[in-house]
Design an enzyme around this catalytic site. Structure first.
Site, PDB file in Angstrom:
ATOM      1  N   HIS A 113       0.856  -1.181   0.000  1.00 29.98           N
ATOM      2  CA  HIS A 113       0.000   0.000   0.000  1.00 29.98           C
ATOM      3  C   HIS A 113       0.891   1.230   0.000  1.00 29.98           C
ATOM      4  O   HIS A 113       1.959   1.248   0.649  1.00 29.98           O
ATOM      5  CB  HIS A 113      -0.909   0.038   1.226  1.00 29.98           C
ATOM      6  CG  HIS A 113      -1.898  -1.076   1.282  1.00 29.98           C
ATOM      7  ND1 HIS A 113      -2.602  -1.512   0.183  1.00 29.98           N
ATOM      8  CD2 HIS A 113      -2.310  -1.853   2.322  1.00 29.98           C
ATOM      9  CE1 HIS A 113      -3.404  -2.504   0.529  1.00 29.98           C
ATOM     10  NE2 HIS A 113      -3.237  -2.739   1.822  1.00 29.98           N
ATOM     11  N   GLY A 132      -8.984  -8.173  -0.114  1.00 25.44           N
ATOM     12  CA  GLY A 132      -8.721  -8.964   1.090  1.00 25.44           C
ATOM     13  C   GLY A 132      -9.623  -8.488   2.211  1.00 25.44           C
ATOM     14  O   GLY A 132      -9.613  -7.297   2.548  1.00 25.44           O
ATOM     15  N   CYS A 136       0.635 -10.950  -3.400  1.00 20.73           N
ATOM     16  CA  CYS A 136      -0.382 -11.993  -3.259  1.00 20.73           C
ATOM     17  C   CYS A 136       0.160 -13.382  -3.593  1.00 20.73           C
ATOM     18  O   CYS A 136      -0.610 -14.288  -3.946  1.00 20.73           O
ATOM     19  CB  CYS A 136      -1.609 -11.672  -4.107  1.00 20.73           C
ATOM     20  SG  CYS A 136      -2.395 -10.116  -3.648  1.00 20.73           S
TER      21      CYS A 136
END
Length: 234
Positions: free
Chosen positions: A88, A163, A192
């Site tokens: 992020h 998620g 991921c």
């Protein structure tokens, strides 16, 4: 309320919150914990929180240590959500989804499908064809401009990650959509857990989309994506 004192939009069953600036991850987790508990008790409305984080990596419950390629690059947080490692950072729209599945139907797969439909419909407003793939979480786009794989398949990049976590059937965590993040920051992890595909963004695809553009598209497409009650769809 949130660290950025969000304002409620009157007349909405779901409160939309927009944070200004970069929200520290610990503050975001604390806010979600408090809000989800209040929703579960019937003391607060459902909420969609739109924000950006400073650069960081998060580890989901299925994260593998070997997928953290550069552990000293950015702070790493245990997220408690499903999934593996994600990045992020600035230029990525985080959409934290705090919705009550007690009201919407206690069906996790249906709920995730609604999240996928929401992202795909939102991307379509920018003429981006988002798709889902068996065995690969998130939303993907084909890249015919890239070399094909060894099997002759068209290259694909991930543009959005999903998620979620549930507590007392209220959701938190949610979606991240790449608008214009530094794509080089993804190289510190195996995103991921998927090694054979890349990561892209709306700007990387040649689309001058702003965060405000994306937020408006998310709002326009929310009700339609979540119109069906999951319990009624079984």
């Amino acid at each position: 309320m949130s660290p950025n004192s969000p304002k409620r939009q009157e007349g909405e069953m779901v409160e939309w919150i927009r944070a200004e600036g970069l929200v520290p991850y610990e503050e975001a987790l604390a806010f979600m914990e408090t809000r989800v508990a209040a929703i579960a008790k019937g003391e607060a409305e459902e909420a969609i929180w739109l924000l950006e984080h400073p650069p960081l990596y998060t580890a989901g419950t299925s994260a593998k240590r070997e997928d953290l390629v550069d552990p000293d690059r950015f702070p790493v947080f245990e997220a408690g959500r499903g999934g593996q490692y994600t990045y992020h950072g600035p230029g990525q729209r985080i959409v934290y989804v705090m919705l009550d599945l007690n009201r919407r139907g206690r069906d996790v797969r249906c709920f995730v499908r609604h999240l996928e439909d929401w992202v795909i419909a939102t991307l379509a407003e920018f003429n981006v064809k988002g798709e889902i793939r068996d065995g690969r979480v998130g939303v993907w786009v084909e890249r015919p401009d890239r070399p094909r794989g060894p099997d002759g398949a068209v290259a694909e990049d991930k543009i959005a990650a999903i998620g979620v976590k549930l507590r007392r059937w209220v959701s938190f965590h949610g979606i991240s959509i790449n608008v214009e993040p530094d794509l080089g920051h993804f190289s510190g992890i195996v995103p991921c857990g998927i090694r054979d595909h890349g990561v892209t963004s709306l700007v990387d695809l040649g689309l001058p989309v702003t965060m405000e553009d994306l937020d408006l598209a998310l709002e326009r497409n929310f009700e339609a994506a979540f119109a069906g009650n999951c319990a009624a769809q079984r």
